[in-house]
Write an enzyme that holds these catalytic residues in place. Structure first.
Site, PDB file in Angstrom:
ATOM      1  N   CYS A 116     -21.236 -14.172  18.383  1.00  0.00           N
ATOM      2  CA  CYS A 116     -21.563 -15.553  18.764  1.00  0.00           C
ATOM      3  C   CYS A 116     -23.030 -15.888  18.472  1.00  0.00           C
ATOM      4  CB  CYS A 116     -21.252 -15.786  20.231  1.00  0.00           C
ATOM      5  SG  CYS A 116     -19.503 -15.626  20.649  1.00  0.00           S
ATOM      6  N   THR A 117     -23.897 -14.905  18.610  1.00  0.00           N
ATOM      7  CA  THR A 117     -25.314 -15.130  18.302  1.00  0.00           C
ATOM      8  C   THR A 117     -25.477 -15.566  16.847  1.00  0.00           C
ATOM      9  OG1 THR A 117     -26.065 -13.559  19.984  1.00  0.00           O
ATOM     10  CG2 THR A 117     -27.586 -14.003  18.168  1.00  0.00           C
TER      11      THR A 117
END
Length: 220
Positions: free
Chosen positions: A45-46
């Site tokens: 997700c980063t």
């Protein structure tokens, strides 16, 4: 029931990194992308939030607003934003919803309605189904739903391609073929008779089969 393409996107009020959001009001007469995340400080997700920030000017060109969602507090999102900027080169330049009470995730069917409690103590595995991308039109109807597993990063270039197709086909009575991209030939939809097609496309079309009528992409 699970949400489907063509359904009205559920409206909600939520806290975001840019203040309180009333979802339908925020969309206004724009298109919108909602993409969700199981938890802050997760590796895949980063990379996604950073790349979406890099691509945001492309969404802006398409009159498309972007909002993220993560099952953690807004204050946590702010700390995560620093990591995203330092590791990906871009910090989120769009609002990110803090779904601490799981309300939006449950409203959109990403978590079961029976899920109890808040985000406190929940792990990424508990929230692994909160990995959706939705495209919503100005009519507030859902145009696209894609669900991803936690181990596979999303392809936001593909989301842009789909938005190009959605916006084109919303304006013209055409459909886009496999692997279509902006500027490629398109297909006259089956709902258009040959007589109507002659008026719409006076230059004619290629038809390897009567049901497969191929024309240059209409101008936007």
């Amino acid at each position: 029931m699970a949400l489907q393409i063509g359904d009205i996107a559920p409206d909600f009020e939520a806290q975001t990194t840019e203040g309180t959001m009333h979802f339908h009001e925020w969309i206004g007469d724009s298109w919108a992308v909602l993409f969700s995340h199981p938890k802050d400080f997760t590796p895949v997700c980063t990379t996604e939030l950073g790349y979406m920030a890099k691509l945001k000017p492309e969404f802006d060109k398409r009159r498309t607003k972007v909002v993220g969602l993560s099952v953690d507090p807004v204050e946590s999102h702010a700390r995560w934003s620093q990591d995203i900027k330092e590791t990906q080169g871009y910090a989120p330049n769009y609002p990110v919803i803090g779904d601490t009470d799981l309300k939006v995730s449950k409203l959109y069917g990403m978590l079961p309605a029976t899920a109890q409690g808040t985000c406190e103590g929940r792990t990424p595995a508990d929230n692994q189904t909160v990995r959706n991308v939705l495209v919503i039109g100005p009519d507030k109807r859902i145009k696209l739903i894609i669900a991803y597993p936690m181990t596979t990063g999303r392809n936001f270039d593909e989301v842009l391609r789909v938005i190009d197709s959605l916006q084109l086909t919303a304006k013209h009575k055409v459909a886009t073929p496999v692997n279509w991209k902006q500027g490629d030939d398109v297909i006259i939809t089956g709902a258009v008779s040959d007589d109507e097609a002659k008026r719409m496309f006076p230059a004619g079309w290629k038809a390897p089969r009567p049901y497969l009528r191929i024309v240059p992409q209409p101008r936007p």
